[in-house]
Design a protein around this motif. Structure first.
Motif, short mmCIF file in Angstrom:
data_model
loop_
_atom_site.label_atom_id
_atom_site.label_comp_id
_atom_site.label_asym_id
_atom_site.label_seq_id
_atom_site.Cartn_x
_atom_site.Cartn_y
_atom_site.Cartn_z
N ASP A 217 0.85 -1.19 0.00
CA ASP A 217 0.00 0.00 0.00
C ASP A 217 0.88 1.24 0.00
O ASP A 217 1.96 1.26 0.59
N GLY A 218 0.44 2.29 -0.67
CA GLY A 218 1.21 3.53 -0.74
C GLY A 218 2.36 3.46 -1.71
O GLY A 218 3.23 4.32 -1.72
N LYS B 16 2.95 6.55 -3.97
CA LYS B 16 2.86 7.83 -3.26
C LYS B 16 4.17 8.19 -2.55
O LYS B 16 4.18 8.89 -1.56
N ASN B 17 5.30 7.70 -3.09
CA ASN B 17 6.63 8.00 -2.55
C ASN B 17 6.82 7.55 -1.11
O ASN B 17 7.73 8.02 -0.42
N LYS B 18 5.97 6.65 -0.62
CA LYS B 18 6.12 6.14 0.75
C LYS B 18 6.99 4.89 0.79
O LYS B 18 7.46 4.51 1.83
N VAL B 19 7.18 4.26 -0.37
CA VAL B 19 7.93 3.01 -0.45
C VAL B 19 9.26 3.28 -1.14
O VAL B 19 9.30 3.90 -2.21
N THR B 20 10.36 2.83 -0.55
CA THR B 20 11.68 3.04 -1.14
C THR B 20 12.30 1.74 -1.64
O THR B 20 13.29 1.77 -2.37
#
Length: 120
Positions: free
Chosen positions: A7-8, A11-15
């Motif tokens: 999830d996400g 949205k630049n939340k996962v690297t």
């Protein structure tokens, strides 16, 4: 199949995403060439891929040449991502170490893809 994309993701939340898991190619585009002449060799190709795990979709960029991946790779082809795959600005960053083309196809997707190629 199981959900593999977190999830996400977009949205630049996962690297980084941890493999191994399999995704299906929905579309491939050479972003270094004009859309109406993607076979152009004016610049080395960089492929942008639309992928799905069957539940959600994502976008990936080929950062280094992945054997078996190109404009002639039909939609429905499966790729296996292994190890830690970096994510930057919502794009999976693919290379020959973290991505392997497995093959396979989805007849309906290939039929539509071939029709569009003939029209060009």
């Amino acid at each position: 199949g199981e959900r593999h994309l977190p999830d996400g993701f977009g949205k630049n939340k996962v690297t980084v995403v941890d493999g191994p898991f399999v995704l299906q190619i929905q579309k491939i585009r050479n972003v270094t060439a004009p859309k109406d002449n993607e076979d152009s060799q004016a610049a080395p190709p960089i492929f942008k891929l639309n992928l799905t795990d069957g539940h959600s979709s994502c976008t990936a960029m080929e950062m280094e040449k992945v054997p078996g991946l190109g404009l002639n790779t039909p939609p429905g082809t499966k790729i296996k991502l292994s190890g830690k795959v970096p994510v930057n600005h919502g794009f999976l960053l693919l290379n020959h170490n973290n991505c392997k083309v497995l093959g396979g196809q989805v007849e309906k997707l290939v039929e539509n893809w071939e029709l569009k190629r003939v029209r060009k």
